[in-house]
Design an enzyme around this catalytic site. Structure first.
Site, PDB file in Angstrom:
ATOM      1  N   SER A 149       0.805  -1.227   0.000  1.00 15.13           N
ATOM      2  CA  SER A 149       0.000   0.000   0.000  1.00 15.13           C
ATOM      3  C   SER A 149       0.835   1.273   0.000  1.00 15.13           C
ATOM      4  O   SER A 149       0.322   2.346  -0.297  1.00 15.13           O
ATOM      5  CB  SER A 149      -0.945   0.015   1.208  1.00 15.13           C
ATOM      6  OG  SER A 149      -0.214   0.174   2.418  1.00 15.13           O
ATOM      7  N   LYS A 190       0.879   4.579   6.892  1.00 13.83           N
ATOM      8  CA  LYS A 190       0.403   5.418   5.786  1.00 13.83           C
ATOM      9  C   LYS A 190       1.072   6.788   5.878  1.00 13.83           C
ATOM     10  O   LYS A 190       1.767   7.106   6.836  1.00 13.83           O
ATOM     11  CB  LYS A 190      -1.123   5.598   5.839  1.00 13.83           C
ATOM     12  CG  LYS A 190      -1.934   4.315   5.913  1.00 13.83           C
ATOM     13  CD  LYS A 190      -1.911   3.512   4.635  1.00 13.83           C
ATOM     14  CE  LYS A 190      -2.745   2.239   4.791  1.00 13.83           C
ATOM     15  NZ  LYS A 190      -2.640   1.360   3.608  1.00 13.83           N
TER      16      LYS A 190
END
Length: 236
Positions: A31, A92
């Site tokens: 990701s 993230k």
């Protein structure tokens, strides 16, 4: 006795270092490609945003949930506990701060009504151990000047056109750099806004990178699998 004392001191120092300073994390998914690849290992600064019950599990937090709390900067790559399942660690990039209005418009990140600058780069070729992938790549420059690479396979995906997200007080908005393959704050029911007290720390250093392989126990193969060009590099 001297040897035992030395070992005990070494163990104590290691525990203190891991508890208060830096903690190692491995990257489990794609990701955050191209910034982080599966097989990357990073040191996370546990004091970057202050301490909380997740960065210091044995400590009872104050009322606001943080001690010496500091706000992340846009562009920080942060590890946090998933609000819906605090047993899970996510990593993230922080793109939205409290009060910000965040939106995706035609694949372009927009913050407080202003499109974030996005410039195309040469496609990135990644060898994941099973096949080589060629991926569409851009440099994205956030309002505070932080420039970082992202992967954007298309501009009309399910999360490439969204409504406006208004980041609540005491929260941040986080997205993966691999925009088409990231479960992040854009998915309100699965991730959503990240409470500041859920932040574990900031990823500062990629200290090792190994091409993934099922037979991890074959230690003698490790030298040929190390990505030396990605080892001992700052996370940006």
């Amino acid at each position: 006795m001297d040897i035992l004392g030395t070992v005990l001191w070494a163990v104590l120092l290691a525990l203190v270092f891991r508890s208060f300073v830096y903690q190692p994390f491995s990257i489990p998914s794609g990701s955050m490609v191209p910034t982080l690849l599966v097989g990357d290992y990073v040191f996370v600064s546990k004091f970057a945003y202050g301490f909380n019950r997740y960065s210091l599990p044995f400590w009872a937090p104050p009322v606001d949930g943080r001690l010496f709390g500091r706000l992340p900067a846009r562009g920080d790559v942060a590890v946090f506990r998933l609000p819906a399942d605090p047993d899970q660690d996510y990593i993230k990039r922080i793109v939205g701060l409290p009060g910000d209005q965040v939106q995706m418009v035609g694949g372009v990140l927009t913050i407080n009504g202003e499109p974030v600058k996005r410039e195309p780069m040469a496609d990135l070729v990644i060898d994941d151990g099973a096949e080589k992938l060629s991926l569409r790549r851009f440099v994205e420059t956030l309002p505070n000047g932080v420039a970082h690479e992202i992967m954007q396979e298309r501009d009309d995906g399910p999360l490439d056109d969204t409504s406006i997200y208004v980041v609540p007080d005491g929260h941040v908005f986080a997205m993966g750099d691999n925009r088409e393959h990231s479960q992040d704050s854009r998915m309100l029911t699965k991730v959503g806004y990240i409470p500041l007290e859920n932040l574990v720390g900031r990823a500062d250093l990629r200290f090792l990178s190994i091409v993934p392989h099922e037979a991890w126990w074959k230690i003698w193969q490790w030298p040929s699998r190390i990505r030396y060009d990605r080892t001992m590099r700052s996370v940006r």
